[in-house]
Design an enzyme around this catalytic site. Structure first.
Site, PDB file in Angstrom:
ATOM      1  CG  ASP A 165      -2.211   0.757   1.009  1.00 19.29           C
ATOM      2  OD1 ASP A 165      -2.306   1.526   0.032  1.00 19.29           O
ATOM      3  OD2 ASP A 165      -3.140   0.598   1.824  1.00 19.29           O
ATOM      4  CG  ASP A 173      -9.234   2.227  -0.071  1.00 19.07           C
ATOM      5  OD1 ASP A 173      -8.755   1.107  -0.328  1.00 19.07           O
ATOM      6  OD2 ASP A 173      -8.595   3.115   0.519  1.00 19.07           O
TER       7      ASP A 173
END
Length: 736
Positions: A476, A546
């Site tokens: 990430d 997301d």
């Protein structure tokens, strides 16, 4: 595939369905001639108009400015009279700006060419040729090699440039794009992709107007907001008809992608590293190579463009051993627990997941340091044994014993001010001396251009991976780059920082997949902020967004699939109300939308109802039955909710046209209204097909048998699902 005509001085590049022609002009400039539907080997030099009155006379090119400001160019340069957008700008030791590239020689290579430190296309099980045109500026004593690679199995042309300083003096490259070409405007539209966190890559189609238009990023990554892609297309182009030119960038940092319409109604298309905040010092004998750009032409509409991009990336960019394999169906604990978890909670999720057929547990943020919120501990990649009771190896062994694989989340490029590593090495954070750096998500960016910091971050990750049987990593990156400063570069090289940062990311990920060749890597950046071809070179899948809401995902996944294979899109089923938008959608619809991706779950499976557990098991079986169609097949957009405000529909069809999977999502229902007939392109018109309504009552929705031509031209009937946000999944199989 690539030919050169000595008489006409024309290079002719051919893909299976397109042609690209380049001319060495009368004055030695490299001129763009033609790009479009495949043609013969005729002399098309007249398309450059270089002999037209007003731009030349009997003395030939008396007015150099007129010529250069009009001639269609392959790699236009700055400061010499072409006042359109340039691809290359150089300043010499006296800070003069000007470069003029004249043909020197060329060669045709029977293979691809790798660029050190950068992701590159490769030839595997196919034929590839690469044209290298060497040009020079005799005043600067600089050579520029223009590269063009073409494949015999894909309608794509891959371009880049190499700038070499052959002089005894230092020069500065202030702009070095990867591709440019000129063409007449034909009342074209342009498509670009825009968005923000949780709504990435929405399609924006609009007419091309005078002046410059396009997309850029100066955030240090490709970004949530804009994307390194643009398409130029006929005003009348549809999904399956019309001319479309697509350009994409194999790079994960700052970019610019632009179209400029000029005084003569001509277009200049450019793509490359964003020149803002960029400068590269080239000492004598040094060279700089740009990342690769991909050009695609389709005369079969947007779907034809998508097929070309998908084929190139699947066959010639993605290297992972997982690219042609079913991916493990995973469950990620982030939306299930956020930071509030321990060993027993993870094992509880794992046990129920195993019962429902899920194959991997991924432990997300919060397992290291003192990380109970997002205020601290990034960089302290040491297991928090107060949470992970008994240690990581014990947890992984117990998960494996249950029958699941194990994956883990990292954010290696970040550092928290509240961390042991920052307290020991405050100079490892990117920052400008004397200025308080801006914070984002309470974190700073690790200065991975610093070899010491970069090696520390990588070795910290590798140590964790070696400590247990970890088979998946989610990498990430949750903030953009700002306040650029580093002790590792002198002042006259600080303009190199953004590019060197991207090179450092690539180096770390190359080490990772080399040291752990069986690891499944999934890239992520706050969701979809670094979804680009550069990342696909290292990871076969990227977390798409997301936002896992099934309806928002219609737009996100539609835009993403314009050029990226569905197998690269991380897509999960999550709970409702959705954590990003609060929307409530049927569990079945969430599964159908996520099926057109890598497929997994983002929820606390221990809290589902018996009916939802039953649906999970059906969805898992659907993935096992149909994922090969999605992974390897051709993707077709059939209808777009973005355009009709009512419903969405797409299909995946195997290359042999024997199987298809059609997904229909009704976004908004209407009372007292008719059913729909959905036309399915891409099937064999002369074959019979059996269409089965998956997940439906077979007595009320029995299979139907129709000719391929019927399915394409008359369509298949889809009754309106009850309520908003309903969906239908149709499996189509060719009959013997």
């Amino acid at each position: 595939m690539i030919k050169f005509n000595e008489q006409t001085k024309i290079f002719h590049l051919q893909t299976p369905n397109s042609s690209y022609q380049i001319l060495i002009s009368h004055k030695g400039h490299i001129s763009h001639v033609y790009y479009g539907t495949k043609i013969g080997d005729d002399d098309l030099s007249y398309l450059t108009r270089q002999m037209e009155y007003g731009f030349s006379n009997q003395e030939i090119f008396r007015e150099k400015h007129s010529l250069l400001d009009f001639l269609p160019m392959e790699y236009p340069t700055d400061g010499i009279g072409d006042f359109r957008e340039s691809a290359l700008a150089i300043s010499d030791a006296e800070n003069h700006n000007g470069v003029e590239l004249i043909y020197k020689n060329h060669k045709i290579i029977e293979e691809t060419v790798q660029i050190p430190g950068l992701p590159c296309v490769f030839a595997e099980n196919s034929k590839c040729q690469t044209l290298v045109i060497t040009t020079e500026d005799a005043v600067l004593n600089v050579e520029v090699d223009l590269y063009y690679s073409v494949f015999d199995d894909c309608d794509a042309i891959v371009r880049w440039a190499k700038i070499k300083n052959n002089s005894s003096k230092t020069i500065f490259v202030n702009k070095a794009l990867s591709a440019a070409f000129d063409m007449d405007d034909n009342n074209f539209d342009m498509i670009t992709l825009h968005g923000s966190w949780a709504r990435e890559r929405h399609i924006d189609r609009r007419p091309i107007h005078m002046g410059k238009q396009g997309v850029v990023s100066k955030r240090g990554e490709t970004s949530h907001q804009e994307h390194p892609f643009l398409a130029i297309l006929d005003k009348t182009a549809t999904e399956n008809a019309g001319n479309v030119y697509g350009v994409n960038f194999i790079y994960s940092g700052n970019f610019v992608a632009e179209v400029q319409k000029n005084q003569f109604d001509s277009l200049r298309v450019t793509m490359g590293i964003n020149p803002e905040n960029f400068s590269w010092k080239l000492n004598s004998g040094d060279a700089f190579e740009t990342p690769q750009a991909v050009l695609v032409f389709s005369d079969k509409g947007l779907n034809g463009m998508s097929h070309a991009f998908h084929d190139l990336y699947r066959e010639h960019l993605i290297r992972s051993p997982f690219k042609a394999k079913p991916r493990p169906i995973l469950i990620n604990n982030w939306e299930a627990t956020y930071f509030n978890f321990n060993t027993e909670k993870l094992l509880e999720i794992a046990r129920q997941s195993k019962k429902d057929g899920i194959e991997m547990l991924v432990m997300d943020d919060g397992w290291f340091g003192k990380r109970n919120n997002d205020d601290c501990s990034l960089g302290d990649w040491v297991v928090n044994e107060e949470k992970i009771n008994g240690g990581l190896k014990n947890l992984v062994e117990q998960v494996n014993k249950i029958g699941l694989k194990f994956g883990i989340w990292f954010e290696p490029e970040m550092i928290s001010p509240d961390s042991d590593v920052f307290r020991s090495h405050p100079d490892w954070a990117i920052q400008i001396p004397g200025r308080v750096p801006g914070m984002s998500r309470q974190q700073l960016v690790l200065d991975i251009v610093n070899p010491e910091a970069r090696n520390f971050a990588y070795e910290s990750v590798a140590k964790i991976l070696k400590s247990a049987n970890i088979e998946y990593v989610k990498w990430d990156m949750n903030r953009q780059l700002s306040d650029i400063g580093t002790p590792c570069l002198p002042a006259d090289q600080l303009g190199e920082y953004f590019h060197r940062y991207v090179l450092a990311v690539y180096e770390m990920q190359e080490r990772l997949i080399t040291d752990f060749p069986n690891l499944l890597l999934e890239n992520c950046s706050g969701g979809g902020a670094r979804f680009d071809p550069g990342m696909l070179y290292y990871s076969p899948q990227i977390w798409c967004s997301d936002d896992t809401d099934a309806i928002e995902r219609l737009s996100i996944q539609e835009g993403t699939a314009l050029m990226y294979p569905l197998s690269s899109m991380g897509a999960h089923v999550s709970v409702c109300p959705n954590h990003a938008v609060g929307r409530v959608t049927p569990f079945k619809t969430r599964g159908h939308v996520a099926l057109s991706g890598t497929f997994g779950y983002e929820l606390d499976i221990t809290k589902l109802s018996d009916d939802e557990h039953s649906q999970v098991q059906k969805q898992v079986q659907n993935y096992k039955d149909y994922s090969h169609i999605v992974r390897d097949g051709d993707y077709y957009r059939i209808a777009s909710y973005r355009e009709n405000n009512e419903f969405d529909c797409w299909a995946s069809i195997t290359k042999d046209k024997k199987q298809a999977l059609v997904t229909f999502v009704q976004v908004l229902n209407h009372p007292n209204y008719k059913s729909r007939f959905v036309k399915i392109p891409g099937l064999n018109p002369d074959k019979k097909y059996k269409a089965t309504y998956v997940d439906e009552d077979q007595t009320q929705n029995p299979p139907v048998i129709l000719q391929g031509s019927t399915l394409q031209n008359a369509g298949i009937k889809i009754a309106r699902p009850w309520g908003d946000f309903g969906s239908v999944l149709i499996y189509i199989e060719m009959m013997n």
